[in-house]
Scaffold this active site. Structure first.
Site, PDB file in Angstrom:
ATOM      1  N   ILE A  42     -36.163  14.117 108.695  1.00  0.00           N
ATOM      2  CA  ILE A  42     -34.748  14.744 109.497  1.00  0.00           C
ATOM      3  C   ILE A  42     -33.691  13.665 108.361  1.00  0.00           C
ATOM      4  O   ILE A  42     -32.825  14.326 108.684  1.00  0.00           O
ATOM      5  CB  ILE A  42     -35.195  14.333 110.816  1.00  0.00           C
ATOM      6  CG1 ILE A  42     -35.317  15.876 111.397  1.00  0.00           C
ATOM      7  CG2 ILE A  42     -33.223  14.092 111.388  1.00  0.00           C
ATOM      8  CD1 ILE A  42     -35.922  15.486 112.894  1.00  0.00           C
ATOM      9  N   ASN A 115     -30.797   6.555 113.420  1.00  0.00           N
ATOM     10  CA  ASN A 115     -32.007   8.428 113.402  1.00  0.00           C
ATOM     11  C   ASN A 115     -33.887   7.175 113.207  1.00  0.00           C
ATOM     12  O   ASN A 115     -34.343   8.315 112.458  1.00  0.00           O
ATOM     13  CB  ASN A 115     -31.655   8.653 112.330  1.00  0.00           C
ATOM     14  CG  ASN A 115     -33.367   9.674 111.567  1.00  0.00           C
ATOM     15  OD1 ASN A 115     -32.600  11.072 112.656  1.00  0.00           O
ATOM     16  ND2 ASN A 115     -33.873   9.831 110.484  1.00  0.00           N
ATOM     17  N   SER A 167     -34.806  12.566 121.345  1.00  0.00           N
ATOM     18  CA  SER A 167     -36.019  13.957 121.470  1.00  0.00           C
ATOM     19  C   SER A 167     -35.775  14.280 122.781  1.00  0.00           C
ATOM     20  O   SER A 167     -35.340  14.091 123.648  1.00  0.00           O
ATOM     21  CB  SER A 167     -37.005  12.682 121.262  1.00  0.00           C
ATOM     22  OG  SER A 167     -38.701  13.786 121.108  1.00  0.00           O
ATOM     23  N   TYR A 182     -43.698   6.823 123.257  1.00  0.00           N
ATOM     24  CA  TYR A 182     -42.545   6.697 122.545  1.00  0.00           C
ATOM     25  C   TYR A 182     -41.325   7.612 123.590  1.00  0.00           C
ATOM     26  O   TYR A 182     -40.205   7.531 123.069  1.00  0.00           O
ATOM     27  CB  TYR A 182     -43.229   8.107 121.972  1.00  0.00           C
ATOM     28  CG  TYR A 182     -42.145   8.887 120.426  1.00  0.00           C
ATOM     29  CD1 TYR A 182     -42.013   8.507 120.067  1.00  0.00           C
ATOM     30  CD2 TYR A 182     -42.314  10.494 121.722  1.00  0.00           C
ATOM     31  CE1 TYR A 182     -41.212   9.435 118.940  1.00  0.00           C
ATOM     32  CE2 TYR A 182     -41.015  11.362 120.547  1.00  0.00           C
ATOM     33  CZ  TYR A 182     -40.492  10.657 119.280  1.00  0.00           C
ATOM     34  OH  TYR A 182     -40.065  11.119 118.958  1.00  0.00           O
ATOM     35  N   LYS A 186     -37.505   7.026 124.222  1.00  0.00           N
ATOM     36  CA  LYS A 186     -36.164   8.089 124.269  1.00  0.00           C
ATOM     37  C   LYS A 186     -34.838   8.089 125.174  1.00  0.00           C
ATOM     38  O   LYS A 186     -33.973   8.011 124.879  1.00  0.00           O
ATOM     39  CB  LYS A 186     -36.722   9.316 122.903  1.00  0.00           C
ATOM     40  CG  LYS A 186     -37.603   9.435 122.174  1.00  0.00           C
ATOM     41  CD  LYS A 186     -36.247   8.546 121.250  1.00  0.00           C
ATOM     42  CE  LYS A 186     -37.272   8.766 119.259  1.00  0.00           C
ATOM     43  NZ  LYS A 186     -36.134   8.440 118.180  1.00  0.00           N
ATOM     44  N   ILE A 214     -40.015  19.974 115.309  1.00  0.00           N
ATOM     45  CA  ILE A 214     -39.431  19.716 113.818  1.00  0.00           C
ATOM     46  C   ILE A 214     -40.578  19.824 112.697  1.00  0.00           C
ATOM     47  O   ILE A 214     -40.472  18.516 113.027  1.00  0.00           O
ATOM     48  CB  ILE A 214     -37.779  19.331 113.601  1.00  0.00           C
ATOM     49  CG1 ILE A 214     -36.980  19.084 114.753  1.00  0.00           C
ATOM     50  CG2 ILE A 214     -37.634  19.864 112.150  1.00  0.00           C
ATOM     51  CD1 ILE A 214     -36.681  20.342 115.023  1.00  0.00           C
ATOM     52  N   THR A 216     -41.571  18.647 109.289  1.00  0.00           N
ATOM     53  CA  THR A 216     -41.068  17.967 109.264  1.00  0.00           C
ATOM     54  C   THR A 216     -42.577  17.548 108.012  1.00  0.00           C
ATOM     55  O   THR A 216     -43.505  17.580 108.260  1.00  0.00           O
ATOM     56  CB  THR A 216     -40.899  16.355 109.661  1.00  0.00           C
ATOM     57  OG1 THR A 216     -41.700  15.736 110.659  1.00  0.00           O
ATOM     58  CG2 THR A 216     -39.773  16.635 110.409  1.00  0.00           C
TER      59      THR A 216
END
Length: 274
Positions: A42, A115, A167, A182, A186, A214, A216
């Site tokens: 990203i 980011n 997120s 996590y 966020k 997404i 990645t």
């Protein structure tokens, strides 16, 4: 919040970042940022988007043997200045120092995209204190250290723009993933953005972009049965591609969103809608 341009500005001009300086933080290991190797991080797409829109960019990375070469290649491709800076964003002293270097090199900062992020998929009862500190250090402390450092310059110049990569995990509980810390990091970051948007209303906008699943390079390490379940739970029945986030990040960074602050743009293929 003052209008940055006359109200009759052409719509494409509103999306331009010409004359702007953006700082984009990424969390890279040895070979994760590779312009020729098919990397789909990203952070790289944000840098590409801002370069395409005409911005000068300082990219902060943790560790990578390719970051400086990639920055040089992108500079040549897009005709803008892009420089790479090594810094552990969870170290507040290092963050303050790297922002001083960036301002010395570029003369100013207009945009910050925080980011960088990591995720340990560990059962909560088995997570070590070291893992907890590491995850919170990168995902929450780091964005705060960067935003605080940038805000000092924004306040002095009377304008600025902070964008947090949050997120959908800050809004829902992912299943079947075990990633409580996590998710909490966020969620805290989303609320930090809302709080800062009010506190800094006179000199800075603060918004979030919350991606869903997404595709990645990092996700290529995930067992297929798990990624298949993510896709099954997403109404769009696929994962997003990193380029599909470029518009959201450009909108937040540009004058096209000049009256938007405290917002959270969700890009998730309708995962959080049902």
């Amino acid at each position: 919040m003052h209008l940055p341009k006359p109200g009759n500005a052409h719509v494409l001009d509103l999306f331009s970042l010409k004359g702007k300086v953006a700082v984009v933080t990424v969390w890279l290991n040895q070979n994760e940022w590779n312009i020729t190797g098919g990397s789909r991080g990203i952070g790289l797409e944000i840098v590409k988007a801002y370069a395409e829109a005409g911005a000068s960019i300082a990219s902060i990375y943790r560790s990578s043997s390719t970051a400086e070469n990639v920055a040089a290649d992108l500079s040549s491709t897009h005709g803008v200045t892009i420089r790479a800076y090594q810094c552990d964003v969870s170290d507040e002293t290092a963050v303050d120092a790297v922002f001083e270097r960036i301002v010395a090199d570029f003369g100013k900062i207009d945009i910050l995209v925080a980011n960088a992020g990591i995720c340990y998929t560990v059962a909560a009862e088995d997570m070590s204190t070291a893992e907890f500190r590491s995850e919170m250090g990168v995902n929450f402390d780091g964005p705060w250290f960067c935003a605080r450092a940038a805000a000092k310059y924004f306040k002095a110049q009377g304008s600025g723009n902070v964008i947090f990569t949050t997120s959908i995990s800050g809004m829902i509980v992912n299943i079947p993933d075990k990633q409580a810390i996590y998710n909490a990091s966020k969620a805290g970051l989303i609320h930090l953005a809302k709080s800062l948007s009010i506190e800094w209303i006179d000199f800075c906008r603060v918004n979030c972009v919350s991606p869903g699943y997404i595709w990645t390079d990092m996700l290529e390490q995930v067992p297929k049965e798990l990624s298949d379940e993510w896709v099954a739970l997403t109404p769009a029945k696929r994962m997003g591609e990193t380029y599909e986030l470029k518009g959201a990040y450009l909108f937040c960074a540009s004058n096209a969103s000049s009256f938007m602050t405290g917002a959270n743009i969700v890009v998730d293929g309708a995962y959080t809608v049902p």
